[in-house]
Every structure is written in C-alpha cells, then in structure tokens.
Design a protein around this motif. Structure first.
Motif, PDB file in Angstrom:
ATOM      1  N   VAL A  74      17.254 -45.920 -32.315  1.00 32.14           N
ATOM      2  CA  VAL A  74      16.232 -45.236 -32.786  1.00 32.14           C
ATOM      3  C   VAL A  74      15.391 -44.302 -31.634  1.00 32.14           C
ATOM      4  N   LYS A 101      20.886 -43.684 -35.209  1.00 32.59           N
ATOM      5  CA  LYS A 101      20.540 -43.832 -36.750  1.00 32.59           C
ATOM      6  C   LYS A 101      19.324 -43.119 -37.392  1.00 32.59           C
ATOM      7  N   LEU A 102      18.347 -42.795 -36.364  1.00 33.71           N
ATOM      8  CA  LEU A 102      17.188 -42.311 -36.862  1.00 33.71           C
ATOM      9  C   LEU A 102      16.339 -41.877 -35.942  1.00 33.71           C
ATOM     10  N   PHE A 104      12.505 -40.441 -35.072  1.00 34.36           N
ATOM     11  CA  PHE A 104      11.124 -39.888 -35.357  1.00 34.36           C
ATOM     12  C   PHE A 104      10.415 -38.712 -34.705  1.00 34.36           C
ATOM     13  N   VAL A 124      21.850 -36.997 -38.175  1.00 38.04           N
ATOM     14  CA  VAL A 124      20.882 -38.202 -38.231  1.00 38.04           C
ATOM     15  C   VAL A 124      19.613 -37.519 -38.909  1.00 38.04           C
ATOM     16  N   PRO A 125      19.086 -38.762 -39.639  1.00 38.97           N
ATOM     17  CA  PRO A 125      17.920 -38.705 -40.702  1.00 38.97           C
ATOM     18  C   PRO A 125      16.769 -38.589 -39.517  1.00 38.97           C
ATOM     19  N   VAL A 127      12.448 -38.274 -39.370  1.00 37.51           N
ATOM     20  CA  VAL A 127      11.025 -38.611 -40.080  1.00 37.51           C
ATOM     21  C   VAL A 127      10.039 -38.102 -39.064  1.00 37.51           C
ATOM     22  N   GLU A 165      12.762 -36.327 -43.675  1.00 38.77           N
ATOM     23  CA  GLU A 165      11.693 -37.202 -44.567  1.00 38.77           C
ATOM     24  C   GLU A 165      10.507 -37.368 -43.936  1.00 38.77           C
ATOM     25  N   TYR A 171       5.815 -45.976 -41.960  1.00 39.23           N
ATOM     26  CA  TYR A 171       7.332 -45.977 -42.348  1.00 39.23           C
ATOM     27  C   TYR A 171       7.840 -47.065 -41.671  1.00 39.23           C
ATOM     28  N   VAL A 173      10.973 -49.781 -40.389  1.00 41.15           N
ATOM     29  CA  VAL A 173      12.468 -49.778 -40.299  1.00 41.15           C
ATOM     30  C   VAL A 173      12.632 -51.221 -39.825  1.00 41.15           C
TER      31      VAL A 173
END
Length: 316
Positions: A74, A101-102, A104, A124-125, A127, A165, A171, A173
C-alpha cells in the motif's frame, strides 16, 4: 532490527539538524530526493526535501511512504510526477516481490496526486477523500503547469488523473499483517487532508496534519482555529508512538505537537495581542516568531502566515 529502527527514530526526533533545505538532492542515482528507509518493520518512507519544489529535488518535497503488508503493498501519496511515482515503484520492487495493490492520496495537492498518472497506468486503485479529489479536479491543471515549469523534463508523461475511489470519513483496509485506517479527522491544513493510522503498530502517517522540521504553510483557506480543534479532538487521541509527517523525518508526537499545535497557538496569541493593541495588517507581518527561525522555509512562510492569521482573526 526493531532496536536499530527505534534508535534511528529517536535520533531523528531529537534533532532538527538533519533536515536542511540547502541540500539539493540526497540520492543522485534516482529521481527521488532520498532513498526509502524502513521506519518500523515493513513500513518505509522516501523522505522528501524540506525545501520548496525545485528542479534539483524533482518536486519531491513531501514524504512518499509504503507498507509491505505480506499480501501486497500500500502506497501513501501518488507523488509529484509520473517519474517520481515510477522511481518509488522501482525502489519497492527492489525490496519486495509483492505487488502494489492500493495508493492513497493524503490530500489534493499536486505533490500528492500528480503521480496518479503512473499508478493508474499500472492499474492500481487510487483512494482519496472526496474534498481532496474535488480540490485536485479544480486545481490539478494549475498544479501540473507549475510542476512542468519548475521541474521541466522531469515532469514528462505527467497528467492530471483523479482518484478512482473517494470516501468521506474512513476507509479501512485489512491486508496481510496490517489493519490500515485512512481517516478524515476534520478541517486542518488543506481540503481533504487525511491520516493513515496503523493501530496495531501505533504509527500514524500524518500527512499535512503535522509538521516539525519545516515551517507549516498557512493557505488562504487554512482555518487555524479549526485545525487546532481537529488536533485536540481527533489527532491527539490517536496516541501515536511514531509519526511519519507529510514533510521531514519520522518522529514522535512531542515534536509535531511542539511545531504544529505549538506554532499555531503561538502565532494566534501574537496576532490576538496585536489586534487587541489596535495593530493593523501591515504590522501583523512583524509579530514575534523568533522561536521558529531555525525551521526550514521560515523565510518563505513566516510573514505570509502572520498575514493570513491576522485576516482570519480580525473577524473571529
């Protein structure tokens, strides 16, 4: 390993001498300003310059952090350009085979979001808080123009890419060995500022909620009374043992409390006394901030901060 990490953290937290806005680049082999360091086991950060963005530091003047969870990585902050995000990814790949994977974005400023253009290309998402996403949507073009003007070809391939997102309050995880809580605590430095809280490790990646080695900037829309309220009601009660701030080396709550909450309270007290004595805006620029002259960016920010606090407190 933990003992060595804790010793390094105590060294960082005990002195501001290690940060200097006069050091142009600490990691010439990479576009990153500095090589990532492991702050506590599995939590890493590439510490940015405490200077404003320059060509030499490639706009890397904030902290780019990542967590190697055991089931993926992350990343905290997209970075100030496509190239910086790519350089951070290269460092991650040298440390672990786990995929990112994520991502921010800790706020809506360019150095948190312009690197989204790289991460989105990797699928990659991404947020962010809803207010930070709106801020970047409204001002991202200007942020990109500024980055291209300052860092020139080092901003190549960078474009404005919004988070995939958004959230309003929290949020969370659960990934590998980590519970990762992205929290919006309330109004602070800029719209949509969030912190990343690791409750099991007692570590907060505070973003621009907390400063200590460089002077914090007060923007036109930074409401200092609200920032202090958020600090007391939400940030302080986390009880963090370790703090990775938005700018500067990892430290502890004592240091960020002194140079964030303490500075805001000091400046507001100076401005209140100035107003009560009949002082005007021109005089407000010269209120006493001598206790903070050793902080990086003092020369760039101190008088601006005083003027903006005067303009706020004049109507409180």
């Amino acid at each position: 390993m933990l003992r060595a990490t804790l010793s390094a953290l105590l060294l960082w937290s005990g002195s501001v001498a290690l940060a200097s806005e006069d050091i142009a680049d600490q990691y010439p082999a990479s576009l990153l300003y500095s090589k990532p360091v492991e702050v506590i086991p599995h939590v890493w950060s590439a510490i940015g310059a405490t200077a404003p963005p320059t060509y030499d530091n490639a706009g890397h003047n904030n902290n780019l952090s990542f967590i190697v969870t055991g089931d993926g990585v992350v990343v905290i902050n997209g970075g100030a350009s496509y190239g910086l995000a790519k350089a951070l990814h290269a460092e991650i790949k040298a440390i672990t085979d786990q995929p990112v994977k994520l991502v921010f974005n800790e706020n809506g400023q360019g150095h948190a979001m312009l690197g989204n253009s790289y991460w989105a290309e990797q699928g990659v998402p991404i947020v962010a808080h809803v207010d930070a996403a709106a801020e970047f949507e409204n001002h991202g073009g200007g942020d990109l123009d500024a980055a291209q003007r300052v860092t020139k070809e080092r901003a190549e391939s960078t474009s404005v890419v919004l988070p995939t997102e958004t959230f309003t309050d929290e949020y969370t995880v659960e990934m590998g060995d980590f519970r990762i809580e992205a929290r919006y605590l309330g109004p602070a430095h800029s719209p949509g500022d969030i912190v990343i809280w690791l409750p099991d490790q007692g570590l907060v990646i505070s973003g621009d909620m907390a400063f200590h080695e460089r002077m914090l900037p007060i923007f036109a829309d930074t409401i200092t009374a609200d920032w202090l309220e958020t600090w007391d009601a939400e940030f302080e009660p986390l009880g963090a043992t370790y703090v990775i701030p938005g700018h500067g080396h990892p430290t502890n709550m004592d240091q960020v409390r002194r140079y964030t909450k303490g500075y805001l309270e000091h400046l507001r007290a100076q401005i209140r006394a100035h107003i009560d004595a009949g002082g005007d805006l021109a005089g407000a620029y010269y209120v006493d901030q001598s206790a903070y002259t050793h902080l990086d960016t003092f020369e760039e920010l101190a008088t601006k901060n005083a003027g903006r606090v005067y303009e706020q407190m004049e109507w409180e």
